[in-house]
Scaffold this active site. Structure first.
Site, short mmCIF file in Angstrom:
data_model
loop_
_atom_site.label_atom_id
_atom_site.label_comp_id
_atom_site.label_asym_id
_atom_site.label_seq_id
_atom_site.Cartn_x
_atom_site.Cartn_y
_atom_site.Cartn_z
N THR A 245 -20.11 -6.76 -14.02
CA THR A 245 -19.11 -7.63 -13.38
C THR A 245 -19.66 -9.04 -13.30
OG1 THR A 245 -18.64 -5.72 -11.97
CG2 THR A 245 -17.54 -7.77 -11.40
N GLU A 261 -26.28 -12.02 -7.28
CA GLU A 261 -27.11 -10.99 -6.65
C GLU A 261 -26.70 -9.68 -7.29
OE1 GLU A 261 -29.44 -11.64 -4.43
OE2 GLU A 261 -28.97 -13.73 -4.01
N CYS A 295 -28.97 -1.65 -3.38
CA CYS A 295 -29.54 -2.35 -4.53
C CYS A 295 -31.06 -2.35 -4.52
CB CYS A 295 -29.01 -3.78 -4.59
SG CYS A 295 -29.42 -4.76 -3.15
N1 LIG Z 1 -28.53 -7.93 -5.13
C1 LIG Z 1 -27.88 -7.62 -4.02
O1 LIG Z 1 -28.03 -8.26 -2.98
C2 LIG Z 1 -26.91 -6.46 -4.04
C3 LIG Z 1 -26.47 -5.95 -2.82
C4 LIG Z 1 -25.56 -4.90 -2.82
C5 LIG Z 1 -25.07 -4.38 -4.01
N2 LIG Z 1 -25.51 -4.91 -5.19
C6 LIG Z 1 -25.04 -4.34 -6.45
O2 LIG Z 1 -23.63 -4.14 -6.42
C7 LIG Z 1 -23.29 -3.04 -7.26
C8 LIG Z 1 -22.40 -2.07 -6.54
O3 LIG Z 1 -21.30 -2.70 -5.93
P1 LIG Z 1 -19.82 -2.61 -6.54
O4 LIG Z 1 -19.63 -1.28 -7.21
O5 LIG Z 1 -18.89 -3.02 -5.48
O6 LIG Z 1 -19.93 -3.75 -7.65
P2 LIG Z 1 -18.81 -4.31 -8.64
O7 LIG Z 1 -19.53 -5.17 -9.60
O8 LIG Z 1 -17.98 -3.20 -9.19
O9 LIG Z 1 -17.83 -5.17 -7.70
C9 LIG Z 1 -18.32 -6.23 -6.93
C10 LIG Z 1 -17.17 -7.16 -6.57
O10 LIG Z 1 -16.72 -7.81 -7.76
C11 LIG Z 1 -15.30 -7.77 -7.78
N3 LIG Z 1 -14.82 -7.92 -9.17
C12 LIG Z 1 -14.68 -6.98 -10.11
N4 LIG Z 1 -14.22 -7.55 -11.26
C13 LIG Z 1 -14.08 -8.88 -11.02
C14 LIG Z 1 -13.65 -9.99 -11.80
N5 LIG Z 1 -13.29 -9.87 -13.07
N6 LIG Z 1 -13.63 -11.21 -11.21
C15 LIG Z 1 -14.02 -11.37 -9.92
N7 LIG Z 1 -14.43 -10.34 -9.13
C16 LIG Z 1 -14.46 -9.11 -9.68
C17 LIG Z 1 -14.99 -6.44 -7.14
O11 LIG Z 1 -13.64 -6.39 -6.74
C18 LIG Z 1 -15.95 -6.46 -5.97
O12 LIG Z 1 -15.43 -7.24 -4.93
C19 LIG Z 1 -24.61 -2.39 -7.65
O13 LIG Z 1 -24.96 -2.77 -8.95
C20 LIG Z 1 -25.58 -2.97 -6.64
O14 LIG Z 1 -26.92 -2.97 -7.03
C21 LIG Z 1 -26.42 -5.95 -5.22
#
Ligand SMILES: NC(=O)c1ccc[n+]([C@@H]2O[C@H](COP(=O)([O-])OP(=O)(O)OC[C@H]3O[C@@H](n4cnc5c(N)ncnc54)[C@H](O)[C@@H]3O)[C@@H](O)[C@H]2O)c1
Length: 487
Positions: A245, A261, A295
């Site tokens: 994403t 992140e 994460c």
């Molecule tokens: N580094 C950090 O601080 C941290 C913290 C928590 C989770 N994560 C990561 O997040 C992931 C899990 O979370 P998830 O399943 O919600 O992630 P995801 O990437 O599926 O979604 C994250 C967000 O992006 C949005 N999104 C999706 N497509 C988009 C687009 N085209 N344009 C704009 N926004 C869009 C989603 O609606 C959601 O709000 C894991 O990879 C995890 O490691 C990282």
């Protein structure tokens, strides 16, 4: 209006329009369900935002940004402190909603709320520390007749996009610093877990945040996210979520400030001189906290061969004592994953690993959205449980003979946030801290240790920027120099 929740839905269900645009709550032409991952029950329906809503939100956020910038830092701090006070007073309702919409166990949800209170308070404090420094112009010939300083100014409108797993605290990590620095925000919470973010927005507005400073768009990110991040009126995109994403968003955003992140595949090294019991218990907790949807959750553990069997047996025993089940029950240690499909993914990855020669030491059998805490050994490097971010309750053990080999193996993944070593040796701790390619190295702690005030981000591919309130405030600010010439 949102559909009324059915009678069996939790009493705390949100029953209201879910798009906050131009200072008012509105509904969308279409809605999506928010369901409890544990029992599949409908909690609420939220509006699906459209690109037209994005345009309205941006127009409002530009107005809101001027309102935020016009507030004194003391006024910004007061809003954030008032929000923190209200959140602390309402902690039980917020924790119950986190558990309902994510399946996170209630103890973890309660901890998330207290962390979010702290994140908001840290943000309030940082607002009052937005001072620059004087510049030593006279250190260079020609500068003797000049004096001046630099200050921090807001970047503008920030698009904040958050994941499901910490729906409250990760939103606070973006909203708190953004408002402290004088920006406005368009928040896009996770598709699966938008309700806590809506409740947080209500608190911020009740605490006196200018109504245009926070626009909130619920719905499917793929439907309108590209229109949001691509807009030239968005000064910065602050994204937390998966790498795929993140890549889509970064490409659509083009040249603007971006904080990414992303995920990780965290490694722990357990040296021969480690306290086996402490290390095994910390690794079990670090691997299975939040059903592994973390994460910085532990995914690979490299254990010195001389203590391998003892460590494995202790970790298996600790894991088997964990209570799996209803996330609302305070006795539960492991609840469901965010969706049945995610537990099915874990089952498929398990089948693949076993077919490639891995052994399941404990766990491995899915039950609905619950995947039990699962420990593997003898997993080959090409199995997905080893090479990709699992974001689920699985962990793999590997024996090692030489510390440098363990460090090299720990580093052999694309994405890293934290790494860790358990050892009694100062020398080995230093050696690992230097050699582990991660943004944070924990000594005698699991990789999942995080203090909200510390710099936090990723290392290696794709990750950009640092959160941790003070560091996010800097990234959400422009540095402006003011120079007086006396000549
Ligand atoms: N580094 C950090 O601080 C941290 C913290 C928590 C989770 N994560 C990561 O997040 C992931 C899990 O979370 P998830 O399943 O919600 O992630 P995801 O990437 O599926 O979604 C994250 C967000 O992006 C949005 N999104 C999706 N497509 C988009 C687009 N085209 N344009 C704009 N926004 C869009 C989603 O609606 C959601 O709000 C894991 O990879 C995890 O490691 C990282």
């Amino acid at each position: 209006m949102l559909a009324q929740p059915p009678a069996h839905a939790p009493a705390h269900a949100v029953v209201r329009p879910s798009l906050h645009i131009a200072g008012a709550w509105r509904d969308g032409a279409t809605r999506m369900d928010v369901r409890n991952p544990y029992d599949g029950s409908l909690i609420a329906q939220v509006a699906c935002a459209t690109p037209a809503d994005v345009d309205d939100a941006i127009a409002s956020a530009l107005v809101g940004q001027r309102a935020m910038a016009a507030l004194t830092t003391g006024e910004r701090a007061a809003i954030l402190h008032r929000t923190a006070d209200m959140l602390a007073a309402d902690a039980a309702r917020f924790a119950a909603m986190i558990t309902a919409e994510t399946g996170k166990i209630i103890r973890a949800a309660t901890k998330e709320v207290s962390r979010a209170v702290n994140t908001l308070r840290l943000s309030a404090e940082e607002a009052t520390r937005l001072s620059g420094e004087t510049i030593a112009f006279d250190s260079f010939p020609g500068g003797e007749t000049r004096h001046g300083f630099y200050v921090y100014e807001p970047v503008g409108v920030i698009a904040a996009i958050t994941p499901f797993n910490d729906p409250l605290n990760l939103a606070c990590h973006k909203l708190g610093p953004a408002f402290a620095a004088g920006n406005s925000v368009i928040l896009k919470p996770a598709d699966q877990a938008p309700l806590t973010a809506i409740m947080l927005a209500e608190l911020l507005l009740a605490a006196g945040l200018p109504a245009d400073a926070l626009n909130l768009l619920t719905g499917r990110g793929g439907d309108f996210g590209t229109a949001l991040v691509a807009s030239p009126d968005i000064a910065m995109v602050s994204f937390t979520g998966g790498a795929r994403t993140g890549e889509t968003i970064a490409r659509a955003a083009g040249i603007k400030r971006i904080a990414m992140e992303l995920g990780a595949n965290a490694a722990v090294i357990v040296a021969a001189d480690a306290d086996i019991g402490k290390a095994a218990d910390a690794c079990a907790s670090g691997a299975f906290w939040a059903a592994g949807q973390n994460c910085i959750g532990v995914q690979r553990i490299f254990v010195h061969q001389s203590i391998y069997a003892a460590f494995r047996d202790r970790m298996v025993a600790t894991t088997e004592a964990m209570v799996v089940g209803d996330p609302m029950d305070p006795a539960t240690d492991i609840g469901p994953m965010i969706a049945v499909g995610e537990a099915e993914r874990m089952a498929a990855w398990t089948d693949e690993a076993v077919a490639l020669g891995a052994r399941v030491c404990t766990g491995g059998r899915r039950d609905g959205a619950i995947f039990p805490p699962t420990i593997f050994e003898q997993a080959p490097p090409d199995a997905r449980i080893v090479r990709q971010e699992a974001f689920g309750p699985i962990v793999s053990l590997f024996p090692y003979a030489d510390l440098d080999d363990a460090i090299a193996a720990a580093n052999a993944v694309d994405h890293a946030i934290h790494a860790a070593i358990f050892t009694a040796s100062l020398r080995d701790a230093h050696h690992a801290a230097r050699g582990l390619q991660a943004a944070g190295v924990m000594i005698n702690d699991s990789t999942d240790y995080r203090l909200d005030a510390m710099p936090f981000g990723g290392a290696r591919r794709g990750n950009m920027g640092r959160e941790g309130v003070r560091f996010a405030v800097r990234e959400m600010s422009h540095t402006k120099v003011v120079c007086f010439h006396e000549g």
